[in-house]
Design a protein around this motif. Structure first.
Motif, PDB file in Angstrom:
ATOM      1  N   ASP A   1      -3.284  16.126  -5.750  1.00 51.49           N
ATOM      2  CA  ASP A   1      -3.089  16.486  -7.151  1.00 51.49           C
ATOM      3  C   ASP A   1      -1.775  15.966  -7.720  1.00 51.49           C
ATOM      4  OD1 ASP A   1      -1.612  18.151  -5.545  1.00 51.49           O
ATOM      5  OD2 ASP A   1      -2.215  20.015  -6.501  1.00 51.49           O
ATOM      6  N   GLY A   2      -1.277  14.865  -7.184  1.00 49.30           N
ATOM      7  CA  GLY A   2      -0.117  14.222  -7.784  1.00 49.30           C
ATOM      8  C   GLY A   2       1.220  14.654  -7.211  1.00 49.30           C
ATOM      9  N   THR A   3       2.284  14.146  -7.802  1.00 56.21           N
ATOM     10  CA  THR A   3       3.630  14.320  -7.257  1.00 56.21           C
ATOM     11  C   THR A   3       4.209  15.714  -7.477  1.00 56.21           C
ATOM     12  OG1 THR A   3       4.616  13.485  -9.317  1.00 56.21           O
ATOM     13  CG2 THR A   3       4.153  11.873  -7.573  1.00 56.21           C
ATOM     14  N   ASP A   4       3.560  16.540  -8.295  1.00 54.49           N
ATOM     15  CA  ASP A   4       4.145  17.845  -8.617  1.00 54.49           C
ATOM     16  C   ASP A   4       3.217  19.012  -8.289  1.00 54.49           C
ATOM     17  OD1 ASP A   4       6.277  16.393  -9.703  1.00 54.49           O
ATOM     18  OD2 ASP A   4       5.320  16.307 -11.673  1.00 54.49           O
ATOM     19  N   GLY A   5       2.149  18.756  -7.563  1.00 53.72           N
ATOM     20  CA  GLY A   5       1.164  19.800  -7.316  1.00 53.72           C
ATOM     21  C   GLY A   5       1.236  20.410  -5.933  1.00 53.72           C
ATOM     22  N   TRP A   6       0.107  21.021  -5.530  1.00 53.50           N
ATOM     23  CA  TRP A   6       0.044  21.719  -4.252  1.00 53.50           C
ATOM     24  C   TRP A   6       0.227  20.754  -3.087  1.00 53.50           C
ATOM     25  CZ3 TRP A   6       0.935  25.834  -1.835  1.00 53.50           C
ATOM     26  CH2 TRP A   6       0.296  26.195  -0.659  1.00 53.50           C
ATOM     27  N   GLY A   7      -0.352  19.565  -3.194  1.00 57.85           N
ATOM     28  CA  GLY A   7      -0.173  18.584  -2.136  1.00 57.85           C
ATOM     29  C   GLY A   7       1.287  18.221  -1.933  1.00 57.85           C
ATOM     30  N   ALA A   8       2.037  18.111  -3.024  1.00 61.46           N
ATOM     31  CA  ALA A   8       3.462  17.794  -2.928  1.00 61.46           C
ATOM     32  C   ALA A   8       4.233  18.929  -2.270  1.00 61.46           C
ATOM     33  CB  ALA A   8       4.035  17.498  -4.314  1.00 61.46           C
ATOM     34  N   GLU A   9       3.824  20.172  -2.527  1.00 58.75           N
ATOM     35  CA  GLU A   9       4.485  21.302  -1.867  1.00 58.75           C
ATOM     36  C   GLU A   9       4.250  21.262  -0.358  1.00 58.75           C
ATOM     37  OE1 GLU A   9       4.445  25.235  -3.445  1.00 58.75           O
ATOM     38  OE2 GLU A   9       3.785  24.559  -5.415  1.00 58.75           O
ATOM     39  N   ILE A  10       3.050  20.883   0.058  1.00 60.18           N
ATOM     40  CA  ILE A  10       2.761  20.783   1.495  1.00 60.18           C
ATOM     41  C   ILE A  10       3.628  19.702   2.130  1.00 60.18           C
ATOM     42  CG2 ILE A  10       0.978  20.229   3.186  1.00 60.18           C
ATOM     43  CD1 ILE A  10      -1.075  21.390   1.207  1.00 60.18           C
ATOM     44  N   VAL A  11       3.716  18.529   1.478  1.00 62.51           N
ATOM     45  CA  VAL A  11       4.566  17.450   1.998  1.00 62.51           C
ATOM     46  C   VAL A  11       6.022  17.913   2.067  1.00 62.51           C
ATOM     47  CG1 VAL A  11       5.472  15.136   1.517  1.00 62.51           C
ATOM     48  CG2 VAL A  11       3.037  15.589   1.251  1.00 62.51           C
ATOM     49  N   GLY A  12       6.495  18.592   1.018  1.00 63.96           N
ATOM     50  CA  GLY A  12       7.866  19.089   1.017  1.00 63.96           C
ATOM     51  C   GLY A  12       8.112  20.072   2.143  1.00 63.96           C
ATOM     52  N   GLN A  13       7.132  20.944   2.399  1.00 64.61           N
ATOM     53  CA  GLN A  13       7.263  21.903   3.498  1.00 64.61           C
ATOM     54  C   GLN A  13       7.415  21.178   4.830  1.00 64.61           C
ATOM     55  OE1 GLN A  13       7.016  25.382   3.406  1.00 64.61           O
ATOM     56  NE2 GLN A  13       7.076  25.665   5.614  1.00 64.61           N
ATOM     57  N   LEU A  14       6.592  20.164   5.071  1.00 63.78           N
ATOM     58  CA  LEU A  14       6.658  19.422   6.327  1.00 63.78           C
ATOM     59  C   LEU A  14       7.998  18.699   6.476  1.00 63.78           C
ATOM     60  CD1 LEU A  14       3.033  17.968   6.283  1.00 63.78           C
ATOM     61  CD2 LEU A  14       3.910  19.702   7.865  1.00 63.78           C
ATOM     62  N   LEU A  15       8.487  18.142   5.381  1.00 61.15           N
ATOM     63  CA  LEU A  15       9.764  17.430   5.437  1.00 61.15           C
ATOM     64  C   LEU A  15      10.929  18.386   5.695  1.00 61.15           C
ATOM     65  CD1 LEU A  15       9.261  14.876   2.510  1.00 61.15           C
ATOM     66  CD2 LEU A  15       9.304  14.376   4.958  1.00 61.15           C
ATOM     67  N   LEU A  16      10.899  19.559   5.075  1.00 59.36           N
ATOM     68  CA  LEU A  16      11.959  20.527   5.314  1.00 59.36           C
ATOM     69  C   LEU A  16      11.937  21.030   6.756  1.00 59.36           C
ATOM     70  CD1 LEU A  16      11.899  22.667   2.038  1.00 59.36           C
ATOM     71  CD2 LEU A  16      13.688  21.087   2.780  1.00 59.36           C
ATOM     72  N   MET A  17      10.750  21.233   7.295  1.00 55.03           N
ATOM     73  CA  MET A  17      10.646  21.647   8.692  1.00 55.03           C
ATOM     74  C   MET A  17      11.209  20.575   9.613  1.00 55.03           C
ATOM     75  SD  MET A  17       6.853  23.420   8.600  1.00 55.03           S
ATOM     76  CE  MET A  17       6.820  23.761  10.372  1.00 55.03           C
ATOM     77  N   ALA A  18      10.908  19.310   9.301  1.00 48.40           N
ATOM     78  CA  ALA A  18      11.435  18.213  10.116  1.00 48.40           C
ATOM     79  C   ALA A  18      12.951  18.126  10.004  1.00 48.40           C
ATOM     80  CB  ALA A  18      10.792  16.898   9.687  1.00 48.40           C
ATOM     81  N   ALA A  19      13.480  18.359   8.794  1.00 43.07           N
ATOM     82  CA  ALA A  19      14.929  18.295   8.587  1.00 43.07           C
ATOM     83  C   ALA A  19      15.653  19.350   9.400  1.00 43.07           C
ATOM     84  CB  ALA A  19      15.241  18.460   7.101  1.00 43.07           C
ATOM     85  N   GLU A  20      15.009  20.490   9.628  1.00 42.01           N
ATOM     86  CA  GLU A  20      15.638  21.546  10.426  1.00 42.01           C
ATOM     87  C   GLU A  20      15.409  21.325  11.918  1.00 42.01           C
ATOM     88  OE1 GLU A  20      15.431  26.374  11.158  1.00 42.01           O
ATOM     89  OE2 GLU A  20      13.639  25.250  10.589  1.00 42.01           O
TER      90      GLU A  20
END
Length: 216
Positions: free
Chosen positions: A175-194
């Motif tokens: 659903d684009g750069t600002d939707g639910w899919g983007a939140e999932i990607v952001g979650q994965l990236l934050l987990m990787a950063a930690e």
């Protein structure tokens, strides 16, 4: 509405009642639980029907969310309604502090400074027992706003907010750069950063990994 759809809706209610009866009342706990079903009647009109085991209420509205909310209010409950989208150039998201291997309480002393001085556009809230921030921040895209907010918190308070509140990481929505899919990607990236640095992988290693494996 076609007869087949109408019958399917009513059949759902009949099976619903049968399950409650066979379960000896365990399904509903003495009428305290509320189940709401919504259907489109055609012409953009939605009908929601609520049943708490004791009575049934029906309301209509132009959206399923609004019809459901009206039913919830008819039962004396606080209704949930979706927020309007943020203004152009702004993003809305939730940040949590859920460090791996820990379960810090909302009252943890590490949060005192952040509670006193949250980032602009963010409000402090306890979310599922964790310390959280509800944010509406500027950003061309969701990940831009999240990254800048996380950077600000880490520099000023020494905390890595590593969670966007996504529980089912296997779900997906294109659903684009600002939707639910983007939140999932952001979650994965934050987990990787930690978690990456805990294992010995620095930020450069993670960036290199993304560049090698991702699309160009």
């Amino acid at each position: 509405m076609s007869e087949a759809v109408e019958w399917g809706f009513e059949l759902g209610w009949r099976l619903h009642a049968l399950e409650a009866a066979l379960g000896g009342g365990a399904w509903r706990r003495g009428g305290a639980g509320l189940s709401v079903r919504a259907r489109c009647d055609g012409g953009g009109v939605w009908t929601a029907v609520g049943d708490d085991g004791g009575r049934r209420e029906e309301r209509t509205a132009e959206t399923a969310d609004e019809a459901t909310a009206l039913v919830q209010e008819a039962f004396g409950l606080t209704a949930w309604r979706p927020q309007p989208p943020p203004p152009p150039g702004w993003q809305r998201f939730t940040l949590l502090h859920c460090p791996v291997g820990e379960c810090p309480e909302f009252e943890d002393v590490r949060y005192e400074g952040l509670k006193a001085r949250p980032p602009q556009g963010c409000s402090v809230e306890e979310v599922g027992g964790y310390f959280g921030l509800r944010c509406e921040r500027p950003g061309a895209r969701l990940l831009d706003a999240v990254a800048e907010t996380v950077r600000e918190i880490r520099e000023e308070h020494g905390l890595l907010m590593n969670d966007l509140g996504v529980e089912k990481l296997w779900e997906w929505s294109a659903d684009g750069t600002d939707g639910w899919g983007a939140e999932i990607v952001g979650q994965l990236l934050l987990m990787a950063a930690e978690r990456g640095p805990v294992l010995g992988y620095g930020a450069d290693d993670l960036v290199r990994f993304l560049r090698c494996t991702g699309s160009r």
